[in-house]
Design a protein around this motif. Structure first.
Motif, PDB file in Angstrom:
ATOM      1  N   UNK A   1       0.718  -1.259  -0.019  1.00 55.78           N
ATOM      2  CA  UNK A   1      -0.042   0.027   0.086  1.00 55.78           C
ATOM      3  C   UNK A   1       0.701   1.044  -0.018  1.00 55.78           C
ATOM      4  N   UNK A   2       0.540   2.291  -0.653  1.00 56.31           N
ATOM      5  CA  UNK A   2       1.127   3.774  -0.498  1.00 56.31           C
ATOM      6  C   UNK A   2       0.084   4.614  -0.252  1.00 56.31           C
ATOM      7  N   UNK A   3       0.595   5.321   0.790  1.00 55.25           N
ATOM      8  CA  UNK A   3      -0.474   6.360   1.130  1.00 55.25           C
ATOM      9  C   UNK A   3       0.465   7.792   1.273  1.00 55.25           C
ATOM     10  N   UNK A   4      -0.317   8.749   0.681  1.00 50.75           N
ATOM     11  CA  UNK A   4       0.320   9.985   0.610  1.00 50.75           C
ATOM     12  C   UNK A   4      -0.507  11.249   0.943  1.00 50.75           C
ATOM     13  N   UNK A   5       0.404  12.079   1.171  1.00 59.44           N
ATOM     14  CA  UNK A   5      -0.470  13.666   1.339  1.00 59.44           C
ATOM     15  C   UNK A   5       0.345  14.570   0.646  1.00 59.44           C
ATOM     16  N   UNK A   6      -0.331  15.486  -0.377  1.00 58.05           N
ATOM     17  CA  UNK A   6       0.353  16.526  -0.627  1.00 58.05           C
ATOM     18  C   UNK A   6       1.470  16.059  -1.842  1.00 58.05           C
ATOM     19  N   UNK A   7       2.636  16.619  -1.506  1.00 55.19           N
ATOM     20  CA  UNK A   7       3.762  16.151  -2.445  1.00 55.19           C
ATOM     21  C   UNK A   7       3.776  14.716  -2.158  1.00 55.19           C
TER      22      UNK A   7
ATOM     23  N   UNK B   1      -2.699  17.942  -3.444  1.00 58.91           N
ATOM     24  CA  UNK B   1      -1.682  18.847  -3.502  1.00 58.91           C
ATOM     25  C   UNK B   1      -2.053  20.353  -3.558  1.00 58.91           C
ATOM     26  N   UNK B   2      -3.297  20.642  -3.195  1.00 56.19           N
ATOM     27  CA  UNK B   2      -3.964  22.144  -3.437  1.00 56.19           C
ATOM     28  C   UNK B   2      -3.560  23.034  -2.333  1.00 56.19           C
ATOM     29  N   UNK B   3      -2.129  23.045  -2.122  1.00 53.66           N
ATOM     30  CA  UNK B   3      -1.667  23.931  -1.408  1.00 53.66           C
ATOM     31  C   UNK B   3      -2.411  25.603  -1.304  1.00 53.66           C
ATOM     32  N   UNK B   4      -2.853  26.059  -0.150  1.00 56.27           N
ATOM     33  CA  UNK B   4      -3.450  27.075   0.039  1.00 56.27           C
ATOM     34  C   UNK B   4      -2.745  28.281  -0.461  1.00 56.27           C
ATOM     35  N   UNK B   5      -3.262  29.344  -1.227  1.00 57.36           N
ATOM     36  CA  UNK B   5      -2.735  30.518  -1.987  1.00 57.36           C
ATOM     37  C   UNK B   5      -1.972  30.039  -3.060  1.00 57.36           C
TER      38      UNK B   5
END
Length: 284
Positions: A37-43, A160-164
């Motif tokens: 399993x691969x789990x990730x956040x943002x980048x 990956x929708x980093x604010x701003x």
């Protein structure tokens, strides 16, 4: 090489620091050790999603360095202001261009989502060769959203929708932003997906005191807010991992100008901790 236990590789967010994940993956590829399993956040979600879709560490490094950028764009293209030096500069510039057109009333396709779609096609998460999940935050409900099915490119765009920096993603009644705002280390989600052992690649930068004079612009204030929230999230979530591979990277979130040294840091850290990692997952 096979692991005796079902294990998950958890790749946390961190902007440019997330490029270290590519180096870790390179070492795993070298010894033939593939996570279940691969789990990730943002980048971490972006890198993990590409990996789960069959992108090798070498191919990802080429993308990061811009070596196949024109091919992926379908031609030389005409990016905003100047030619971007790598993949991540491209998506930043493309999104900026998209928003400029939107302001004057021209309906344009989301440039970042379109690029991700050109990379991975129409594949669904549930059809990937390696099980994958990533997360985002729904600003409407305030809840974490975990993607385990559906179009991969859409999930990657959301996580990956980093604010701003990036526009939020609107899906039905949801307004989705970077998953790291709420949970930068989706260890529990990986365990829920079936992982007996969770291996977290820790790229967080310890929160330091910031001089007041540096908090002037709206962007600086938002970026600092995200850093504080992410640090608190990691303190709570990261400690639940069964094994932590620490990669020290003192790099700003948007400092993508020299990607290869960051990749190399991940590779060195993985090599140094490889024996302990193998023991953790029962590899032989």
């Amino acid at each position: 090489m096979k692991a005796a236990k079902t294990w998950a590789l958890v790749l946390m967010g961190g902007g440019a620091r997330g490029l270290a994940h590519v180096g870790v993956i390179r070492v795993l590829e070298r010894i033939g050790l593939t996570p279940d399993i691969v789990a990730g956040t943002s980048m971490g979600g972006l890198v993990g999603g590409l990996y789960a879709a069959g992108f090798s560490a070498t191919r990802m490094t080429e993308m990061i360095s811009g070596l196949d950028l024109e091919a992926a764009m379908g031609g030389p293209g005409r990016p905003l202001l100047r030619k971007p030096r790598n993949l991540f500069e491209y998506i930043l510039l493309a999104d900026t261009k998209n928003r400029l057109f939107t302001r004057i009333g021209i309906d344009k396709e989301d440039a970042v989502e379109a690029y991700l779609r050109s990379c991975v096609g129409e594949v669904n998460i549930e059809d990937l060769p390696v099980r994958f999940l990533c997360n985002a935050v729904d600003l409407v409900s305030g809840r974490e959203i975990v993607f385990t099915t559906g179009k991969l490119y859409r999930a990657l765009r959301a996580t990956m929708s980093l604010p701003v920096v990036f526009e939020p993603v609107r899906r039905g009644r949801m307004v989705l932003m970077d998953g790291g705002i709420l949970n930068s280390a989706p260890v529990e989600a990986a365990r829920t997906a079936g992982a007996e052992v969770t291996v977290l690649v820790d790229i967080h930068r310890p929160l330091k005191r910031m001089p007041r004079e540096k908090l002037k612009s709206t962007f600086q204030l938002v970026q600092r807010t995200v850093e504080v929230a992410t640090a608190a999230s990691f303190t709570e979530r990261g400690r639940h991992a069964d094994f932590v591979l620490r990669v020290p990277v003192d790099q700003g979130v948007l400092q993508f100008s020299k990607p290869r040294p960051i990749v190399a840091r991940g590779e060195r850290a993985a090599e140094a901790g490889l024996e302990d990692l193998q023991k953790a997952v029962g590899a032989r």
